[in-house]
Each structure stands twice: as structure tokens, then as C-alpha cells.
Design a protein around this motif. Structure first.
Motif, PDB file in Angstrom:
ATOM      1  N   MET A   1      -9.749   8.695  -0.341  1.00 56.49           N
ATOM      2  CA  MET A   1      -8.715   8.397   0.642  1.00 56.49           C
ATOM      3  C   MET A   1      -7.823   7.281   0.144  1.00 56.49           C
ATOM      4  SD  MET A   1     -10.921   6.375   3.535  1.00 56.49           S
ATOM      5  CE  MET A   1     -11.956   5.012   3.045  1.00 56.49           C
ATOM      6  N   ASP A   2      -6.572   7.485   0.234  1.00 53.88           N
ATOM      7  CA  ASP A   2      -5.624   6.461  -0.179  1.00 53.88           C
ATOM      8  C   ASP A   2      -5.619   5.341   0.841  1.00 53.88           C
ATOM      9  OD1 ASP A   2      -2.687   5.289  -0.209  1.00 53.88           O
ATOM     10  OD2 ASP A   2      -3.095   6.164  -2.166  1.00 53.88           O
ATOM     11  N   ALA A   3      -5.378   4.108   0.368  1.00 56.20           N
ATOM     12  CA  ALA A   3      -5.422   2.957   1.270  1.00 56.20           C
ATOM     13  C   ALA A   3      -4.369   3.033   2.341  1.00 56.20           C
ATOM     14  CB  ALA A   3      -5.254   1.665   0.460  1.00 56.20           C
ATOM     15  N   THR A   4      -3.338   3.824   2.134  1.00 53.94           N
ATOM     16  CA  THR A   4      -2.265   3.894   3.119  1.00 53.94           C
ATOM     17  C   THR A   4      -2.349   5.136   3.982  1.00 53.94           C
ATOM     18  OG1 THR A   4      -0.836   4.998   1.516  1.00 53.94           O
ATOM     19  CG2 THR A   4      -0.721   2.594   1.628  1.00 53.94           C
ATOM     20  N   ARG A   5      -3.399   5.958   3.805  1.00 56.02           N
ATOM     21  CA  ARG A   5      -3.539   7.166   4.595  1.00 56.02           C
ATOM     22  C   ARG A   5      -4.934   7.215   5.196  1.00 56.02           C
ATOM     23  NH1 ARG A   5      -1.619   9.897  -0.101  1.00 56.02           N
ATOM     24  NH2 ARG A   5      -3.667  10.862  -0.293  1.00 56.02           N
ATOM     25  N   PRO A   6      -5.088   7.924   6.315  1.00 53.96           N
ATOM     26  CA  PRO A   6      -6.430   8.057   6.887  1.00 53.96           C
ATOM     27  C   PRO A   6      -7.323   8.868   5.980  1.00 53.96           C
ATOM     28  CG  PRO A   6      -4.874   9.495   8.006  1.00 53.96           C
ATOM     29  CD  PRO A   6      -4.071   8.617   7.087  1.00 53.96           C
ATOM     30  N   PRO A   7      -8.626   8.705   6.060  1.00 50.04           N
ATOM     31  CA  PRO A   7      -9.540   9.472   5.222  1.00 50.04           C
ATOM     32  C   PRO A   7      -9.476  10.946   5.587  1.00 50.04           C
ATOM     33  CG  PRO A   7     -10.749   8.295   6.907  1.00 50.04           C
ATOM     34  CD  PRO A   7      -9.330   7.828   6.985  1.00 50.04           C
ATOM     35  N   ARG A   8      -9.790  11.779   4.616  1.00 46.20           N
ATOM     36  CA  ARG A   8      -9.689  13.215   4.863  1.00 46.20           C
ATOM     37  C   ARG A   8     -10.749  13.687   5.850  1.00 46.20           C
ATOM     38  NH1 ARG A   8     -13.710  15.624   2.148  1.00 46.20           N
ATOM     39  NH2 ARG A   8     -14.679  14.536   0.375  1.00 46.20           N
ATOM     40  N   VAL A 397      -8.442 -11.084  -4.570  1.00 47.64           N
ATOM     41  CA  VAL A 397      -9.388 -10.083  -5.067  1.00 47.64           C
ATOM     42  C   VAL A 397      -9.492  -8.916  -4.092  1.00 47.64           C
ATOM     43  CG1 VAL A 397     -11.835  -9.654  -5.550  1.00 47.64           C
ATOM     44  CG2 VAL A 397     -10.727 -11.707  -6.447  1.00 47.64           C
ATOM     45  N   ASN A 398      -9.578  -9.230  -2.808  1.00 41.81           N
ATOM     46  CA  ASN A 398      -9.760  -8.204  -1.788  1.00 41.81           C
ATOM     47  C   ASN A 398      -8.594  -7.221  -1.758  1.00 41.81           C
ATOM     48  OD1 ASN A 398     -11.597  -7.341   0.272  1.00 41.81           O
ATOM     49  ND2 ASN A 398     -10.126  -8.000   1.807  1.00 41.81           N
ATOM     50  N   LEU A 399      -7.374  -7.732  -1.744  1.00 43.40           N
ATOM     51  CA  LEU A 399      -6.200  -6.864  -1.628  1.00 43.40           C
ATOM     52  C   LEU A 399      -5.920  -6.101  -2.919  1.00 43.40           C
ATOM     53  CD1 LEU A 399      -3.794  -9.089   0.509  1.00 43.40           C
ATOM     54  CD2 LEU A 399      -5.152  -7.124   1.243  1.00 43.40           C
ATOM     55  N   VAL A 400      -6.127  -6.749  -4.066  1.00 42.32           N
ATOM     56  CA  VAL A 400      -5.933  -6.042  -5.337  1.00 42.32           C
ATOM     57  C   VAL A 400      -6.919  -4.887  -5.440  1.00 42.32           C
ATOM     58  CG1 VAL A 400      -6.209  -6.233  -7.836  1.00 42.32           C
ATOM     59  CG2 VAL A 400      -4.887  -7.949  -6.595  1.00 42.32           C
ATOM     60  N   ASP A 401      -8.162  -5.120  -5.018  1.00 43.45           N
ATOM     61  CA  ASP A 401      -9.164  -4.066  -5.063  1.00 43.45           C
ATOM     62  C   ASP A 401      -8.802  -2.927  -4.112  1.00 43.45           C
ATOM     63  OD1 ASP A 401     -12.119  -3.440  -5.983  1.00 43.45           O
ATOM     64  OD2 ASP A 401     -12.031  -2.978  -3.848  1.00 43.45           O
ATOM     65  N   LEU A 402      -8.353  -3.277  -2.910  1.00 40.52           N
ATOM     66  CA  LEU A 402      -8.057  -2.277  -1.889  1.00 40.52           C
ATOM     67  C   LEU A 402      -6.860  -1.412  -2.247  1.00 40.52           C
ATOM     68  CD1 LEU A 402      -8.469  -1.069   0.975  1.00 40.52           C
ATOM     69  CD2 LEU A 402      -7.005  -2.912   1.831  1.00 40.52           C
ATOM     70  N   TYR A 403      -5.783  -2.039  -2.713  1.00 38.25           N
ATOM     71  CA  TYR A 403      -4.529  -1.318  -2.872  1.00 38.25           C
ATOM     72  C   TYR A 403      -4.210  -0.913  -4.316  1.00 38.25           C
ATOM     73  CZ  TYR A 403      -3.515  -2.421   1.990  1.00 38.25           C
ATOM     74  OH  TYR A 403      -3.570  -2.494   3.355  1.00 38.25           O
ATOM     75  N   LEU A 404      -4.817  -1.585  -5.296  1.00 32.60           N
ATOM     76  CA  LEU A 404      -4.483  -1.280  -6.685  1.00 32.60           C
ATOM     77  C   LEU A 404      -5.639  -0.685  -7.478  1.00 32.60           C
ATOM     78  CD1 LEU A 404      -2.338  -4.409  -7.663  1.00 32.60           C
ATOM     79  CD2 LEU A 404      -1.552  -2.165  -6.887  1.00 32.60           C
ATOM     80  N   VAL A 405      -6.850  -1.156  -7.259  1.00 35.63           N
ATOM     81  CA  VAL A 405      -7.982  -0.707  -8.069  1.00 35.63           C
ATOM     82  C   VAL A 405      -8.638   0.533  -7.452  1.00 35.63           C
ATOM     83  CG1 VAL A 405     -10.227  -1.327  -9.034  1.00 35.63           C
ATOM     84  CG2 VAL A 405      -8.388  -3.022  -8.977  1.00 35.63           C
ATOM     85  N   ARG A 406      -9.279   0.373  -6.314  1.00 39.84           N
ATOM     86  CA  ARG A 406      -9.978   1.510  -5.700  1.00 39.84           C
ATOM     87  C   ARG A 406      -9.072   2.327  -4.779  1.00 39.84           C
ATOM     88  NH1 ARG A 406     -14.190  -2.379  -6.205  1.00 39.84           N
ATOM     89  NH2 ARG A 406     -16.102  -1.499  -7.074  1.00 39.84           N
ATOM     90  N   ARG A 407      -7.938   1.790  -4.412  1.00 45.04           N
ATOM     91  CA  ARG A 407      -6.950   2.501  -3.578  1.00 45.04           C
ATOM     92  C   ARG A 407      -7.576   3.087  -2.317  1.00 45.04           C
ATOM     93  NH1 ARG A 407      -2.160   3.261  -6.429  1.00 45.04           N
ATOM     94  NH2 ARG A 407      -2.336   2.782  -8.663  1.00 45.04           N
ATOM     95  N   GLY A 408      -8.411   2.284  -1.673  1.00 42.09           N
ATOM     96  CA  GLY A 408      -8.996   2.679  -0.401  1.00 42.09           C
ATOM     97  C   GLY A 408     -10.208   3.570  -0.487  1.00 42.09           C
ATOM     98  N   HIS A 409     -10.699   3.878  -1.673  1.00 36.51           N
ATOM     99  CA  HIS A 409     -11.861   4.751  -1.839  1.00 36.51           C
ATOM    100  C   HIS A 409     -13.130   3.902  -1.906  1.00 36.51           C
ATOM    101  CE1 HIS A 409      -9.654   8.533  -2.618  1.00 36.51           C
ATOM    102  NE2 HIS A 409      -8.739   7.721  -3.121  1.00 36.51           N
TER     103      HIS A 409
END
Length: 507
Positions: A1-8, A397-409
């Protein structure tokens, strides 16, 4: 799931066979019963996952919740800093600082509906199940400190019309906050929402009266522009707002998983930034026009000049808002402390555990409030800056991980499993946090320590910029070889476990 979209697929239950004690299991009475529409019952969820069938609420409720959460006299005190430093440009400094800091807070709010978990326990995905104890300790310090600085002005406000010593009122107000926090999420949202309407009405009149009646042509603190003072005020306002990031999604995790990310972020930002910019600016205005201002006295004077008794009424309304945010902080502190303990000794997230955690946190607040010196403004200024120092590398660290590294997954079940993909100690997150914090030290500027770079810059504090850049960039670099394939596999296994646990059992 992308950080900007709801999970499938929204996981539908909190029952995990793999991690029966430490995992997201609700064991209190009624834990599997969804809240009744329009009703408020004692919350049974704690650090565990909120399943889809229990998700409820409206996304716009985030706006008034965080409006009232910031519209407290403690926020006004932040506005006093600029005039005390002789800064004539205090209002632009606090507005820009508040808007900057809220940016980081609001983007954290999007994690709540995506994962259905409290804010701080998700730090395990960045720091490891036990490594997350590092930011946990700092965050509990923030919660306790805020509640100490909240209960003092709340008590002073009530003492304007009611008898009783400070110790008595500390005990009474803390007890009320405990009750609100124990009932939990839905009651806190309800109280915050109704207080928003009252605060806008009362302080709307008060603000107009201040602008009309106060002479600020020659501010008491000075009328010049000092970049050093400007940066101190900007950092203070930004740090104050960033501190809210530690529990912002505690109050969005009950929302349905399909709410648009932009709406969650926008309503959180609008409420938190709007109230902070308003009240900090009012504080700067009052401190510039009144000699030796204090929050209670300034509000009473300005309000009573409009209509006799109105200032006292405004103080009482402000005290109610302080009690409410004390409950919010106690609730968040309980979640963080429980998460920390659970990393070393599995905790069953029952109602009894929730109550014990809230009471223990507030008992510490009571003791610290009693020993706090009468002249606490200087201590408050340092406290705001220390919050900034501890939380900046964490939020990076939190935001980079959420939006750039794992992208909400994320694999929800792994967050509770020491043998899972996150492990006990995550060297990437811990290294980035430690180096980011260390890089900030030469830029520190407090009443008890001035770093060499800050001293060379005539006291200008640029540590927040350094912490964000160093902590965030280093974490992104360290994650360049992170095995995201394994991460995705763990996420799919987590979703299958969550969804399968809710399948019909021989019915």
C-alpha cells in the motif's frame, strides 16, 4: 500500500495466533464489540490493532480535535518568548515556526488509518522492537513535561474564582484527566470537538479586544529585528508543534482505512496550525503590550477591559481546555510506556493495564508539579527546545521511512514479533537517530548550554535544520540496500494472518 493511498485490503481482526501475549490482541471485556453510534463507552483498545469492523468516526473530526489540543494557555506562553528577547517581529516568527512544525506533525497523522496502530509503537519498524525504547523514553519525558506545564496554569485559572491550595487542585484536575483518558478515544474526541466551538467564540472576542484596546505601537520587548532572536522563537514554536507528532495518529487510528490521505493530513494541519498560530500570536501581542505578563493575568486583564468578568470567564474556559489536553497526553503516555514495556516483557493490552498505566503517568506528573519552581517560564523555554532536540531526528527517520523507503508498506504482525522482519534492534534507525542528534549538539542554544556553532552565530539555533537533514538523509542512505522484497513478503503474510483470523470458524 502506498503511503498516500488506503491499503488494498483492510485487515479485519486483532486476533493473532502467532503472538498471543505481545501481539495486537484485545482481551478486555467487549473488546470485539464495535462502538455504538452516538454512544461513548470505555475503550478496550490499547497498543493493539484496531480491526476494520471497529473503525468509525469522521475525518473532519481531526480538525477540532487538534484545534483544541493546541488552544491551551501553554501554547500562549510560547508566544511570550519573542518579546522577552526583545524581538519586535515575534508574530511572524511564531506563525512561521508553528506552520513549519505542524507540517511534520500532520504527515504523521496519515499512518493511523493505514495501520490501525498507535503512533509510537510503529517506531519499532524503524528502530527495532527493543531499539524503539530510545525514542520511547524521550517521548514519555515530553508527555510528563507537558502535563506538568499544563496542570500549573489550569490550577491558577481555577483559583481565580475557587478556593483551595495548589496541591489540592493538582490532585483534582489530574484525577479528572485520568477519568477522561480511561474512557478514552471517543470521549476525548467528543470533549475536544465541543470545546473548539467555545474557544473560538470566547477567544475571538478576546483577540479583537486585545487588538483594539492594547497599545502595541512600541512593543515592551523591543521593536528591532534580530535574526538570532527570530530563530530562537521560530525553533521554539516549531519544536512545540513537532512534539505533537508523537501521538497524532493515536486519534486517527480508529478512522476507516479508506479515508483519503490528503483529508487526514489537511484536517490535522488546519486544526493544529490554526490554533497554534492564533494563540502564539496572541501571546506575543500580550507580552509586547503588557509589562511582566503571565498567561492568566494577561487574559483576565484584556477580557475584563472588554466586559467586566469576561476575562475571568475566558480563564475558566482555558482551564477546561488544559484539563482536556492533560487527558490526551496521559492517554498517549500510557500507550508509549506500554509499548516500551511490551518490548521486553509481553503485555496483554487489557483495560486494567490501560488504567494502571494512566494512573502511574499522572502520579509522576503530580509529584513533578509540586516541586516545580514558581518561576517556571524559563524552565518551559528550555523544555520546548529539548523537545525539539530529541524529536527532530526521530521525526526525520519516521517520515523518510514512511514516505521514501517503505512507502507505507508495513507488516503489522511483525511489529509485535521479536523474530519478525523488524527484529529486536534495527541498526539503521538507531544509527541515523544517534548521528542526527549528535550533529545537532554544536548548534544547541539553551540557558544551560550553548554549542560552539551557535556561539559563533551569536546564539542562533539552527539545530532543527541539521537534525532533519542529517538524520533523514543518513537513514535514506543506510536503507539503500534494504531488502524490500522480504518486507513485501512479510506484509503479505501479515495481511493473510489478519484477514484469515476473521474468517468464519465452522459457522
Amino acid at each position: 500500500m502506498d503511503a498516500t493511498r488506503p491499503p488494498r485490503a483492510a485487515p479485519a481482526t486483532a486476533r493473532h495466533a502467532a503472538v498471543p501475549a505481545a501481539g495486537p490482541v484485545a482481551t478486555g471485556p467487549g473488546a470485539d464489540t464495535a462502538p455504538r453510534p452516538g454512544g461513548v463507552a470505555i475503550e478496550t483498545r490499547s497498543i493493539d490493532y484496531v480491526p476494520a469492523r471497529e473503525r468509525h468516526g469522521k475525518v473532519w473530526h481531526q480538525g477540532p480535535f487538534w484545534f483544541t489540543g493546541n488552544f491551551v494557555l501553554t501554547t500562549m506562553v510560547t508566544g511570550f518568548i519573542g518579546p522577552a528577547l526583545g524581538l519586535g517581529w515575534s508574530v511572524p516568527a511564531v506563525v512561521l515556526g508553528a506552520c513549519f512544525g505542524t507540517f511534520f506533525m500532520a504527515f504523521h497523522a496519515n499512518q493511523g488509518p493505514r495501520m490501525g496502530l498507535p503512533q509510537m509503537i510503529r517506531s519499532r519498524a524503524r528502530f527495532g522492537i527493543r531499539g524503539a525504547i530510545v525514542p520511547f523514553v524521550a517521548v514519555v519525558f515530553v508527555y510528563v513535561g507537558f502535563n506538568v506545564f499544563n496542570v500549573v496554569p489550569a490550577t491558577e485559572g481555577l483559583q481565580t474564582v475557587l478556593p483551595g491550595g495548589s496541591t489540592l487542585w493538582y490532585a483534582v484536575l489530574i484525577s479528572i484527566a485520568i477519568v477522561l483518558a480511561v474512557v478514552g478515544h471517543d470521549l476525548l474526541h467528543l470533549v475536544q470537538r465541543w470545546l473548539t466551538y467555545a474557544l473560538i467564540a470566547v477567544f475571538g472576542v478576546l483577540s479583537v479586544g486585545a487588538m483594539v484596546n492594547l497599545d502595541v505601537a512600541t512593543p515592551a520587548g523591543g521593536d528591532g529585528m534580530s535574526w538570532t532572536a527570530f530563530l530562537v522563537v521560530f525553533s521554539g514554536a516549531a519544536g512545540y508543534q513537532i512534539s505533537y507528532a508523537v501521538h497524532v495518529s493515536d486519534y486517527s487510528r480508529h478512522l476507516p482505512a479508506d479515508v483519503p490521505a490528503r483529508k487526514v493530513i489537511w484536517w490535522t494541519y488546519a486544526g493544529a496550525a490554526g490554533s497554534a498560530a492564533w494563540l502564539m500570536s496572541l501571546g506575543a501581542l500580550l507580552a509586547s503590550a503588557l509589562p511582566d505578563p503571565d498567561a492568566i493575568g494577561a487574559v483576565r486583564k484584556v477580557g475584563n477591559d472588554i466586559v467586566p468578568g469576561f476575562g475571568t470567564f475566558a480563564v475558566l474556559v482555558s482551564s477546561l481546555a488544559l484539563i482536556s489536553i492533560m487527558a490526551v497526553n496521559a492517554y498517549g503516555a500510557m500507550l508509549t510506556a506500554t509499548s516500551a514495556i511490551d518490548a521486553f516483557r509481553p503485555v496483554r493490552p487489557t483495560v486494567r493495564v490501560r488504567v494502571a498505566g494512566i494512573v502511574a503517568i499522572e502520579a509522576i506528573v503530580f509529584v513533578v508539579a509540586i516541586v516545580l519552581p514558581d518561576d517556571y517560564l524559563g524552565s518551559f523555554n528550555d523544555f520546548v527546545l529539548m523537545m525539539l532536540y530529541f524529536l527532530i531526528p526521530w521525526t526525520a527517520v519516521n517520515l523518510v521511512d514512511l514516505y521514501l523507503v517503505r512507502r507505507g508498506h508495513y507488516a503489522v504482525t511483525a511489529i509485535f514479533d521479536p523474530r519478525g522482519i523488524d527484529g529486536r534492534w534495527s541498526w539503521r534507525g538507531l544509527t541515523a537517530y544517534t548521528v542526527g542528534f549528535a550533529a545537532m549538539i554544536p548548534f544547541f542554544k539553551t540557558s544551560f548550554f550553548t554549542g560552539p556553532v551557535a556561539d559563533a552565530l551569536d546564539g542562533a539555533d539552527l539545530s532543527f535544520v541539521v537534525g532533519l537533514l542529517v538524520g533523514g538523509a543518513l537513514y535514506a542512505w543506510l536503507c539503500r540496500d534494504l531488502d524490500l522484497t522480504a518486507e513485501r513478503a512479510a506484509e503479505r503474510a501479515s495481511e493473510a494472518e489478519l484477514e484469515g483470523a476473521d474468517a468464519p470458524q465452522g459457522v
